[in-house]
Write an enzyme that holds these catalytic residues in place. Structure first.
Site, PDB file in Angstrom:
ATOM      1  N   GLU A 103     -18.448   8.286  -1.330  1.00  0.00           N
ATOM      2  CA  GLU A 103     -17.597   9.115  -2.216  1.00  0.00           C
ATOM      3  C   GLU A 103     -18.178   9.219  -3.631  1.00  0.00           C
ATOM      4  O   GLU A 103     -17.640   9.948  -4.453  1.00  0.00           O
ATOM      5  CB  GLU A 103     -16.158   8.568  -2.237  1.00  0.00           C
ATOM      6  CG  GLU A 103     -15.909   7.333  -3.098  1.00  0.00           C
ATOM      7  CD  GLU A 103     -16.365   6.006  -2.473  1.00  0.00           C
ATOM      8  OE1 GLU A 103     -17.219   6.016  -1.577  1.00  0.00           O
ATOM      9  OE2 GLU A 103     -15.866   4.957  -2.933  1.00  0.00           O
ATOM     10  N   HIS A 128     -21.196   3.592  -1.123  1.00  0.00           N
ATOM     11  CA  HIS A 128     -20.089   4.481  -1.501  1.00  0.00           C
ATOM     12  C   HIS A 128     -20.415   5.945  -1.214  1.00  0.00           C
ATOM     13  O   HIS A 128     -20.959   6.630  -2.087  1.00  0.00           O
ATOM     14  CB  HIS A 128     -19.818   4.355  -3.003  1.00  0.00           C
ATOM     15  CG  HIS A 128     -19.145   3.090  -3.410  1.00  0.00           C
ATOM     16  ND1 HIS A 128     -17.771   2.950  -3.419  1.00  0.00           N
ATOM     17  CD2 HIS A 128     -19.650   1.894  -3.810  1.00  0.00           C
ATOM     18  CE1 HIS A 128     -17.454   1.728  -3.832  1.00  0.00           C
ATOM     19  NE2 HIS A 128     -18.575   1.068  -4.071  1.00  0.00           N
ATOM     20  N   CYS A 158     -17.176  -0.430   1.004  1.00  0.00           N
ATOM     21  CA  CYS A 158     -17.473  -1.418  -0.044  1.00  0.00           C
ATOM     22  C   CYS A 158     -16.503  -2.601   0.015  1.00  0.00           C
ATOM     23  O   CYS A 158     -16.610  -3.431   0.914  1.00  0.00           O
ATOM     24  CB  CYS A 158     -17.516  -0.772  -1.428  1.00  0.00           C
ATOM     25  SG  CYS A 158     -18.217  -1.889  -2.671  1.00  0.00           S
TER      26      CYS A 158
END
Ligand code: NAG
Ligand code: NAG
Length: 260
Positions: A209, A207, A120
């Protein structure tokens, strides 16, 4: 998956921490070092289940808060440098961001430099470091569960035809820098993922995560604080818990750092 198993070692990742998630995320799920540590461990477990790495392989991740000017001491101590997300703008002219851009610019010139992964804000920092234009998208926010289309090179690298991932950005990398190849696109953002021609730097706008429950907290918070319209919020909430390719993506990142 690669037939030849890579031999056991400790894969060492330095996470350059560029932001702190909102408390509703950080409290239950952890800050960026914990989020990425969990993600990459899941990726490593997947590689082990596929017998793509030695079962004794381990992974260590340490965070370095570059906002506080804390950087890894020696590049040779690491197999991967990862650059996290942030609520800051990659194009802002502020000292810690300018320093990070200069740091990334220098990495290809250093023989000791390990693999580099930008997520990002990290993807955008890498774009800026290598002279791409980085700025706001004319399309506003790209938010929540998204299916990215992989290019031919992208399918090779990410080992799939699509990648389902959570998005949380309105800034984009406007062009693919010289010496990089495009790996993934969406209708909102053409430049979702890139790889350097020397195979040392990989980026992702999305993302890996972030899970559905994490994204739900961001949507709730930023809708309440006026960042997201009710329409955008409702549309994103509707699909937020759809399946993701996070762990698959993590496995590829681990493999990328593990290989020469
Ligand atoms: C809303 O919250 C985010 C933190 O996630 C922050 O970056 C942003 O500046 C806030 N926006 C407003 C309008 O307060
Ligand atoms: C904003 C945008 O779409 N920028 C560029 C992304 O990369 C491709 C090249 O692969 C360009 O053609 C786009 O203009």
């Amino acid at each position: 998956m690669a037939a030849m198993a890579l031999k056991a070692k400790d894969i060492r990742i330095a996470l350059l921490v560029c932001g702190t998630p909102i408390p509703a995320v950080a409290k239950p799920f952890g800050e960026y070092p914990a989020l990425f540590r969990n993600l990459l461990h899941s990726g490593l477990d997947l590689l082990k289940s596929q017998k793509a790495v030695d079962p004794d392989t381990t992974l260590t991740l340490k965070g370095f808060d570059v906002r506080e000017d804390i950087y890894p001491e020696r590049l040779s101590d690491w197999d991967g440098i990862m650059i996290s997300g942030s609520a800051s703008n990659a194009y802002d002219d502020v000292p810690w961001i300018n320093k990070l851009v200069d740091y990334v610019k220098e990495l290809p010139r250093d023989k000791e430099a390990p693999k580099v992964i930008g997520i990002c804000f990290g993807h955008q920092i890498i774009g800026r470091a290598f002279n791409a234009k980085v700025g706001k998208s004319s399309r506003g926010w790209e938010l929540g569960w998204t299916q990215t289309e992989l290019t031919e090179s992208g399918s090779k690298f990410w080992q799939d035809d699509i990648m389902r991932i959570q998005e949380l950005h309105q800034d984009i990398v406007h062009d693919v820098p010289q010496g990089f190849t495009l790996l993934a696109s969406t209708a909102h953002t053409t430049n979702q993922s890139m790889i350097s021609d020397d195979n040392k730097i990989v980026t992702l706008q999305g993302h890996p995560e972030f899970t559905g429950p994490i994204m739900t907290e961001f949507i709730k918070f930023r809708t309440a604080n006026g960042t997201f319209s009710k329409e955008l919020s409702d549309a994103s909430t509707l699909v937020v818990d759809r399946p993701l390719d996070n762990i698959k993506a993590a496995a590829r990142i681990v493999q990328f750092c593990h290989s020469e």
